[in-house]
Design an enzyme around this catalytic site. Structure first.
Site, PDB file in Angstrom:
ATOM      1  N   ASP A  19      39.152   1.894   3.216  1.00 29.20           N
ATOM      2  CA  ASP A  19      40.002   2.492   4.251  1.00 29.20           C
ATOM      3  C   ASP A  19      40.105   4.006   4.055  1.00 29.20           C
ATOM      4  OD1 ASP A  19      41.698   2.608   6.405  1.00 29.20           O
ATOM      5  OD2 ASP A  19      43.499   2.159   5.241  1.00 29.20           O
ATOM      6  N   HIS A  36      32.701   7.884   8.597  1.00 30.44           N
ATOM      7  CA  HIS A  36      32.033   6.603   8.346  1.00 30.44           C
ATOM      8  C   HIS A  36      30.679   6.822   7.663  1.00 30.44           C
ATOM      9  CE1 HIS A  36      35.105   4.368  10.389  1.00 30.44           C
ATOM     10  NE2 HIS A  36      34.915   5.022  11.524  1.00 30.44           N
ATOM     11  N   GLU A  66      39.200  -6.861  14.503  1.00 29.60           N
ATOM     12  CA  GLU A  66      40.147  -6.062  15.294  1.00 29.60           C
ATOM     13  C   GLU A  66      39.596  -4.674  15.636  1.00 29.60           C
ATOM     14  OE1 GLU A  66      41.221  -7.741  12.425  1.00 29.60           O
ATOM     15  OE2 GLU A  66      41.918  -9.390  13.692  1.00 29.60           O
ATOM     16  N   LEU A 130      23.122  -8.516  -8.376  1.00 27.86           N
ATOM     17  CA  LEU A 130      24.420  -8.323  -7.738  1.00 27.86           C
ATOM     18  C   LEU A 130      24.372  -8.927  -6.349  1.00 27.86           C
ATOM     19  CD1 LEU A 130      27.273  -6.823  -7.734  1.00 27.86           C
ATOM     20  CD2 LEU A 130      26.083  -4.984  -6.514  1.00 27.86           C
TER      21      LEU A 130
END
Length: 251
Positions: A19, A36, A66, A130
């Site tokens: 965030d 971003h 959302e 991973l």
């Protein structure tokens, strides 16, 4: 895996709510998409840190169910950013031994993007260093509903174990540690089922500014916590003592 084994040392499964991209960009008078893009660069660093620390599974919240309500240009930019990341990153991740999964509802994505996500999963399927889960168009409530719908369609009883096996992250165990950056202290519909016993760590750092020192602090905080899984401290101590096998003299 017992609670005692899961609580030791480094988290085997780390989940991250990345965030703060938009706020990071706003502070620099840049468009939100620039944040971003910088966040994607930070994710590349995080993958490397996890490999160095011994984390086995990394799950990140890239686009929530959302997020469609955000401005159309931002949503379009995020879709384009994912497409370009697939072009640029998959081959490198494959060489690094990273296995990709994209949990989420793909029906709302373009057919081309759906195909590219599936191809990235196939291309990295044999990797074992991973597991990287990039949750895209994902929501915790959606995950529970789609799992229940699967069981109902097959006529199977809806039990806790059955729901867990039908979740979008059924291929990995539950997260041991969940980090959220950006200063907010909530889950925001991320891994609601899977994070029932996860340790939570909230960082004030905006995601593009999340540095290795803060990552290390989060892991250190996790290592100091006692994960009891509904037990009490005395029971955990008893489990630890029972796990230590006494040495026997050799005749």
């Amino acid at each position: 895996m017992t609670p005692l084994e899961r609580s030791a040392g480094v988290p085997q499964h780390l989940a991250v709510v990345m965030d703060g991209n938009g706020r990071w960009a706003k502070q620099r008078y840049l468009p939100r998409l620039a944040g971003h893009r910088q966040g994607l660069e930070k994710l590349r660093e995080l993958v490397r840190w996890c490999g160095e620390a011994g984390v086995q599974v990394l799950t990140v919240f890239a686009f929530s169910s959302e997020n469609w309500s955000r401005p159309a240009d931002e949503v379009s930019g995020l879709m384009g950013l994912l497409g370009r990341a697939l072009e640029r990153e998959v081959a490198e991740l494959e060489r690094a031994g990273v296995r990709l999964h994209f949990p989420g509802d793909r029906q709302a994505l373009s057919p081309e993007l759906q195909q590219r996500l599936a191809q990235a999963e196939r291309q990295t399927a044999a990797n074992q260093r991973l597991v990287l889960n990039v949750c895209f168009n994902y929501g915790g409530r959606w995950d529970v509903v789609q799992a229940a719908q699967q069981l109902a369609a097959r006529g199977e009883p809806i039990t806790e174990a059955a729901l867990t096996g039908a979740m979008a992250l059924a291929h990995v165990g539950d997260p041991d540690l969940l980090i959220r950056t950006g200063g907010e202290q909530r889950l925001s519909n991320f891994l609601l089922w899977q994070s029932a016993y996860s340790e939570l760590y909230f960082s004030a750092a905006l995601w593009p500014a999340f540095e290795r020192e803060e990552f290390d602090r989060a892991l250190a905080a996790y290592a100091r916590r006692e994960r009891r899984f509904g037990l009490i401290s005395e029971q955990m101590a008893e489990q630890r003592s029972e796990s230590v096998q006494p040495l026997r003299a050799v005749a």
